[in-house]
Design a protein around this motif. Sequence first.
Motif, PDB file in Angstrom:
ATOM      1  N   SER A  24      -2.502   6.960  -6.387  1.00  0.00           N
ATOM      2  CA  SER A  24      -3.627   6.907  -7.164  1.00  0.00           C
ATOM      3  C   SER A  24      -4.980   7.720  -6.514  1.00  0.00           C
ATOM      4  N   ILE A  25      -4.810   7.885  -5.031  1.00  0.00           N
ATOM      5  CA  ILE A  25      -5.856   8.655  -4.720  1.00  0.00           C
ATOM      6  C   ILE A  25      -5.688  10.113  -3.779  1.00  0.00           C
ATOM      7  N   ALA A  39       0.958  -1.192   0.135  1.00  0.00           N
ATOM      8  CA  ALA A  39       0.147   0.162  -0.022  1.00  0.00           C
ATOM      9  C   ALA A  39       0.764   1.357  -0.178  1.00  0.00           C
ATOM     10  N   LEU A  40       1.868   1.076   0.702  1.00  0.00           N
ATOM     11  CA  LEU A  40       2.805   2.355   0.774  1.00  0.00           C
ATOM     12  C   LEU A  40       3.426   2.766  -0.609  1.00  0.00           C
ATOM     13  N   GLY A  47       2.724   1.447  -3.662  1.00  0.00           N
ATOM     14  CA  GLY A  47       1.608   1.705  -4.747  1.00  0.00           C
ATOM     15  C   GLY A  47       0.438   2.357  -4.519  1.00  0.00           C
ATOM     16  N   GLY A  48       0.079   2.447  -3.532  1.00  0.00           N
ATOM     17  CA  GLY A  48      -1.437   2.816  -3.298  1.00  0.00           C
ATOM     18  C   GLY A  48      -1.537   4.355  -3.112  1.00  0.00           C
ATOM     19  N   LYS A  49      -0.659   5.076  -2.688  1.00  0.00           N
ATOM     20  CA  LYS A  49      -1.048   6.059  -2.254  1.00  0.00           C
ATOM     21  C   LYS A  49      -1.266   7.128  -3.392  1.00  0.00           C
ATOM     22  N   LEU A  87      -5.247  -3.710  -4.095  1.00  0.00           N
ATOM     23  CA  LEU A  87      -4.077  -3.779  -3.056  1.00  0.00           C
ATOM     24  C   LEU A  87      -3.086  -2.730  -3.522  1.00  0.00           C
ATOM     25  N   THR A  88      -2.956  -2.611  -4.797  1.00  0.00           N
ATOM     26  CA  THR A  88      -2.178  -1.480  -5.113  1.00  0.00           C
ATOM     27  C   THR A  88      -2.816  -0.122  -5.487  1.00  0.00           C
ATOM     28  N   ALA A  89      -3.727   0.069  -5.128  1.00  0.00           N
ATOM     29  CA  ALA A  89      -4.469   1.283  -5.002  1.00  0.00           C
ATOM     30  C   ALA A  89      -4.830   1.935  -3.833  1.00  0.00           C
ATOM     31  N   LEU A  90      -5.158   0.906  -2.726  1.00  0.00           N
ATOM     32  CA  LEU A  90      -5.552   1.631  -1.512  1.00  0.00           C
ATOM     33  C   LEU A  90      -4.460   2.130  -0.573  1.00  0.00           C
ATOM     34  N   PRO A  91      -4.611   3.193   0.004  1.00  0.00           N
ATOM     35  CA  PRO A  91      -3.451   3.762   0.899  1.00  0.00           C
ATOM     36  C   PRO A  91      -3.193   2.783   1.849  1.00  0.00           C
ATOM     37  N   ALA A  92      -2.281   3.279   2.439  1.00  0.00           N
ATOM     38  CA  ALA A  92      -1.782   2.220   3.565  1.00  0.00           C
ATOM     39  C   ALA A  92      -3.000   2.185   4.584  1.00  0.00           C
TER      40      ALA A  92
END
Lengths: 299, 384
Positions: free
Chosen positions: A120-121, A113-114, A116-118, B221-226
């Motif tokens: 995109s949102i 999440a750290l 790849g996730g941040k 999984l790859t889009a949600l923030p931590a």
Amino acid sequence: MALTCARCGAQNPDGNQFCSACGTPLTAAAAAPQSAPPPAPPSWLATPPQPAAPAAPVAYASPPPAPAAYASPYYAPAAAMPQAPVHRTPWILIVSAIVALIVVMAGCGTAIALLGGKASISGGITPDLPSPSPAGSPSPVASPIPIQGPSATNPVVTVPVPAGWAVSAKDNESITLSDPNGLGFVSVASGLQNPHMTAQQQKADFDTVWKSKYPDTVECGGVRPTTGSLGGVQGIFWQLCFTIVSSGRSLPAETDVFVGTNADGSTWYGVILVTAQTYMQNLKSEAAPILKGIQWKLK
Amino acid sequence: MRCDHCSHDVPDGVFCTRCGAHQGTTEEFGNAKTREHRYAAHPGEHVAQPSVLTTLMPHLGHHKIHEFRWAFIAGLAGILVLYLAGLISAAILLSAFLVPVLYLIYLYEAQVYRDEPAIVLGFTLGGGIIIGIVATVFERIVYNPLQYSANPFSHAGVSVGGLLIVGLLLPVVQEALKPLPAFFLPKRADFPETVDGLVFGIAAGLGFSLAQALIGFSEVLTALPAHVEPGNWIYDLTTLAVFQPLLQGSATGMIVAAIWRWRRGRLAGREIGAVAMAVIAHIAFAGGTQLMKETSVNSLFILVWQAAIVGALLIYIRYLLHHSLLEEAAHMGYAETVCANCHMHIVASGFCPNCGMALTAAPNAVKRSRRPRVESPASAARKS
């Protein structure tokens, strides 16, 4: 010399330790005097596990009682009989494996999440719909411009259909167009409403409906709703992020929404764009000719 | 004593060691011969009890079942903690892995694979994962959830196309593909019993479920923030951690068990019903879930629906396995062994005379330690 079982009388080959018919230990049965006490059960047998062992015969009749002098050998063989090497994973190992799994997955999930996730949102998606203006400003009414090329129409609205787009649904209140890649859609709708409502009330209703379908719906990246006009109608623009979970698949999605009303609140107007969060910018670019060409029929 | 039902001379006991029939009067429980009040793999339970672990892990004695139960509860507690902490990505990963990892430990504990761990694990768990990847990629080609997502402006109602794909096409395709790894298992003659087929099928289904979950949730999984607001993720996590793997595992296990029965020359209504039940349950699970989501039914009701489907599947598995064990255990012949359920040291044929457990459902180490007795010609002649 054949051995005769003392219990059932079956003939057994010489060398058999147990009766092949009823399982009675031949040597033990032969050697033990009839009055001898039963062999002491091994220590592991002394307290058999209660839940698995059949309950005391309250629910069913006991097996036929054994002769008084006969000690059933079937549950208490000679002490010399080696215990079977039952393969047993220590319980602490089983629980430790699961705890380790929790720790590893927590670490991996957080790392993914750290990494790849941040992006995109948290960056938010800037509205690209036409002419946002401060709340309360008068709405300019656009002059109808004849639509060049293919279009779709119903009693309440007419929209252009650019090349590659397809009308996926149409009824008396709405027209839905699918994008050329099948990765999203634009839906344009209008209708009369009674009682009369404001755009803010329309927005509240929309949010309620959307959250009932997608419970994790939130406003995207802290982007606040803005007011503006679309096709000459004053209304509110905002963006919702949510997750579509369907058939074992989960997809981070976004909808950009416009709702508006006419001056007395008797007619509502709405537009939504729905696609994956990562594709919204592309969809808005592709849908720009549609949004610019909307012609509301209800005034 | 003489068994009330098969009329063989058998050791004294509550259960016949040859046919497993409950001796004595058991009218209040029903048929003593089929003894459905004493599930053959775990005699402390009724066949109709939808117990997850004793159904999917039939080789474990009751002590071990408790340990696995606590491990499962610990895993679920871990998911709950991660959810409450807002670590949704971590919770998704743990949910995807929990049941398959627990089953892997079970396979090691019971050593169902005997001398072929690589082949068995490769063709069941591994094969299931590969099939899962292929099927999920195929699913992405034919089904795009965006096309069937909600449109509050449209009066189109429930999308029939989406419902047919998700609720009919995909379940049928999945149930046709998932048994393949176990079906083509080499050296399957070494694993002839129905309980083997059941376990291999469950392992393949869980492998499939793992791949499906990881690929299906990869975008999230790859889009949600931590850290995110937990929201209502708990419902999807529950499905992902519990009901989806149980559905995939038990449906495939039941189909493979039926195939194993067919290979033994037993293909009757019970086996055909098992295949039909597995497919219908999967269709009901997927179609019902999709329909309720499209009509905005409360997520709690969706979980109740999923639990009901999985519970029905588990009961049918127990019904199928129970009767299979009763039919198959009799061939074992007399031997000294330890009952894996009640831990009594017994001299028995196919069933523990003390608790009635079918000894074919014992862990492999226990089976290996059996000291068989050759049946005498006189006894054989007398039987004939």
